[in-house]
Design a protein around this motif. Structure first.
Motif, short mmCIF file in Angstrom:
data_model
loop_
_atom_site.label_atom_id
_atom_site.label_comp_id
_atom_site.label_asym_id
_atom_site.label_seq_id
_atom_site.Cartn_x
_atom_site.Cartn_y
_atom_site.Cartn_z
N LEU A 1 -15.95 -55.57 70.15
CA LEU A 1 -17.00 -54.56 70.22
C LEU A 1 -17.14 -53.82 68.89
N THR A 2 -16.01 -53.57 68.23
CA THR A 2 -16.06 -52.93 66.91
C THR A 2 -16.85 -53.78 65.93
N GLU A 3 -16.57 -55.07 65.90
CA GLU A 3 -17.32 -55.99 65.04
C GLU A 3 -18.81 -55.99 65.40
N TYR A 4 -19.10 -56.00 66.68
CA TYR A 4 -20.48 -56.05 67.17
C TYR A 4 -21.27 -54.81 66.73
N VAL A 5 -20.68 -53.65 66.93
CA VAL A 5 -21.34 -52.39 66.57
C VAL A 5 -21.49 -52.27 65.05
N ALA A 6 -20.41 -52.53 64.33
CA ALA A 6 -20.45 -52.40 62.87
C ALA A 6 -21.45 -53.38 62.26
N ALA A 7 -21.50 -54.60 62.77
CA ALA A 7 -22.43 -55.60 62.25
C ALA A 7 -23.87 -55.20 62.51
N ALA A 8 -24.14 -54.61 63.68
CA ALA A 8 -25.50 -54.18 63.99
C ALA A 8 -25.96 -53.07 63.06
N LEU A 9 -25.10 -52.09 62.82
CA LEU A 9 -25.44 -51.00 61.90
C LEU A 9 -25.61 -51.52 60.47
N LEU A 10 -24.73 -52.42 60.06
CA LEU A 10 -24.81 -52.98 58.73
C LEU A 10 -26.11 -53.77 58.54
N ALA A 11 -26.53 -54.51 59.57
CA ALA A 11 -27.78 -55.27 59.49
C ALA A 11 -28.96 -54.33 59.30
N ASP A 12 -28.95 -53.18 59.98
CA ASP A 12 -30.03 -52.20 59.82
C ASP A 12 -30.08 -51.67 58.38
N VAL A 13 -28.91 -51.40 57.81
CA VAL A 13 -28.88 -50.87 56.44
C VAL A 13 -29.31 -51.96 55.45
#
Length: 206
Positions: A67-79
């Motif tokens: 879940l940490t990877e999932y959340v961090a990757a989603a935020l990173l994709a937005d940036v």
């Protein structure tokens, strides 16, 4: 400094079922906090038979890490998407449109609060979990690199230290915005981003 034109490393694509489980876990942790994040709760939220989550992520540690990877990757994709938008608007002389894009991204994150709340919960867990802390540190390093690239593209004085301070400041602004009434958020975000941009325009201390 990373080249914004360079191809990015792509994380392995998630299977539909794994994505379904992680999306359910995201909503569980948002609604119930980290204590409520169990395999059974994820199964219930996903509408799947009991044991589905544990078949993919056997332990709680594996669930939290995924879940940490999932959340961090989603935020990173937005940036990353914002960085590309800024690059394109700056080429056309439209810096104001890029600033508006940053404001819109922040508003979306706050209004659709699942990613931010989950990240906060997981960040607190990472203070007691070295493996989670390393995952978040790796993603944060990549985020700082992207922000440094944006600062360079917009002609602002930049360095790794400035970019890291900017990321930390954004974290605080987003947390405060989560606590604001709906009708005050845009004004708060606009004012905060303007003030932050002004303060970071000064020369670094010797």
């Amino acid at each position: 400094m990373p080249d914004p034109e360079a191809p990015e490393e792509q994380a392995p694509a998630l299977s539909p079922r794994r994505r379904q489980l992680l999306d359910a876990a995201l909503h569980v942790i948002t609604d119930e906090g980290l204590r409520g994040l169990t395999h059974r709760a994820v199964d219930r939220r996903a509408g799947l038979p009991e044991g589905s989550c544990s078949a993919y992520l056997r332990t709680r540690a594996a669930l939290e890490a995924a879940l940490t990877e999932y959340v961090a990757a989603a935020l990173l994709a937005d940036v990353n998407a914002l960085a590309e938008q800024l690059r394109c608007t700056l080429e056309d002389g439209g810096e104001a449109a890029g600033v508006e894009g940053a404001l819109e991204l922040f508003e979306r994150w706050v209004d659709q609060r699942e990613l931010l709340v989950a990240r906060l919960e997981l960040t607190m867990a990472a203070t007691r979990d070295d493996a989670l802390a390393q995952l978040l540190a790796d993603h944060r390093s990549r985020l700082v690199e992207i922000v440094a690239t944006i600062m360079e593209a917009t002609g602002k004085e930049h360095s790794a230290a400035r970019a890291e301070a900017l990321v930390a400041s954004y974290d605080g602004i987003l947390l405060a915005a989560l606590l604001k009434p709906d009708d005050q958020r845009r004004t708060f975000l606009t004012r905060s981003l303007e003030l932050l941009g002004t303060s970071l325009a000064a020369h670094e201390p010797a």
